[in-house]
Design an enzyme around this catalytic site. Sequence first.
Site, PDB file in Angstrom:
ATOM      1  N   PHE A  18      56.042 -12.149 -41.698  1.00  0.00           N
ATOM      2  CA  PHE A  18      56.472 -11.762 -43.251  1.00  0.00           C
ATOM      3  C   PHE A  18      54.735 -12.527 -44.246  1.00  0.00           C
ATOM      4  O   PHE A  18      55.599 -13.029 -43.958  1.00  0.00           O
ATOM      5  CB  PHE A  18      57.523 -11.709 -43.597  1.00  0.00           C
ATOM      6  CG  PHE A  18      58.766 -11.501 -43.105  1.00  0.00           C
ATOM      7  CD1 PHE A  18      59.536 -10.421 -42.611  1.00  0.00           C
ATOM      8  CD2 PHE A  18      59.010 -12.749 -41.134  1.00  0.00           C
ATOM      9  CE1 PHE A  18      60.244  -9.835 -41.358  1.00  0.00           C
ATOM     10  CE2 PHE A  18      60.048 -11.672 -40.114  1.00  0.00           C
ATOM     11  CZ  PHE A  18      60.402 -10.982 -40.614  1.00  0.00           C
ATOM     12  N   CYS A  19      54.493 -11.717 -44.518  1.00  0.00           N
ATOM     13  CA  CYS A  19      54.027 -11.470 -46.312  1.00  0.00           C
ATOM     14  C   CYS A  19      53.992 -10.424 -46.563  1.00  0.00           C
ATOM     15  O   CYS A  19      54.819  -9.362 -47.031  1.00  0.00           O
ATOM     16  CB  CYS A  19      52.787 -11.757 -45.599  1.00  0.00           C
ATOM     17  SG  CYS A  19      50.952 -10.986 -45.694  1.00  0.00           S
ATOM     18  N   GLY A  20      53.518 -10.146 -48.304  1.00  0.00           N
ATOM     19  CA  GLY A  20      53.541  -9.205 -48.700  1.00  0.00           C
ATOM     20  C   GLY A  20      53.348  -8.324 -48.327  1.00  0.00           C
ATOM     21  O   GLY A  20      54.041  -6.728 -48.662  1.00  0.00           O
TER      22      GLY A  20
END
Length: 187
Positions: free
Chosen positions: A70-72
């Site tokens: 998960f990241c932006g």
Amino acid sequence: MKTTAQKFVVVGADFAGYPLKEAVKQHLQARGWTVTDVTPEIDGIPMYHRVGFRLGAEIAEGNFEKALAFCGTGMGIHVAASKVPHVHAAVAESVPAALRAATANNCNLLAMGAFYIAPRLGMAMADEFLEHEFGDGYEDWNDFDTYHRVGFDEVENFDYDSYRSNGFQVADPQTAPLGPEPQGLAY
């Protein structure tokens, strides 16, 4: 190796993906999954690419069958994880794309972007990705698995130097016929 059949998964996030990771992690734990989190605290959380490397290493070292990242946007962590040998990463923003990453492309890491994916959507995407495997849902499509296995194998064994020296063509390409698409298959 900790497998999805045994309900084991490894997860990780940068600062932007942390809230979505936490929501998905809690959802999976409530459904009986054992979740190993390489980024359990937001304080001191590594940059997105370092989390991608770490998750990829868990797969490359044979510790876990699948990972959630998960990241932006899902893009940066996906790119980093993809640099690790034996990682076949996908970025998805829909349930059908997450399912297809598992069933058609045999991906072992799914990246999600918290800027675009709400918690419930992320939960549904994780369920589809983790609860399905290569070939599921395509049993009536003749040679679907063989066709996609060729793609997986050629990516897994890709050697750029050999590719370049062969005029930017895959050396000894495999072949696989793909039967006609079954009627009624939406994707």
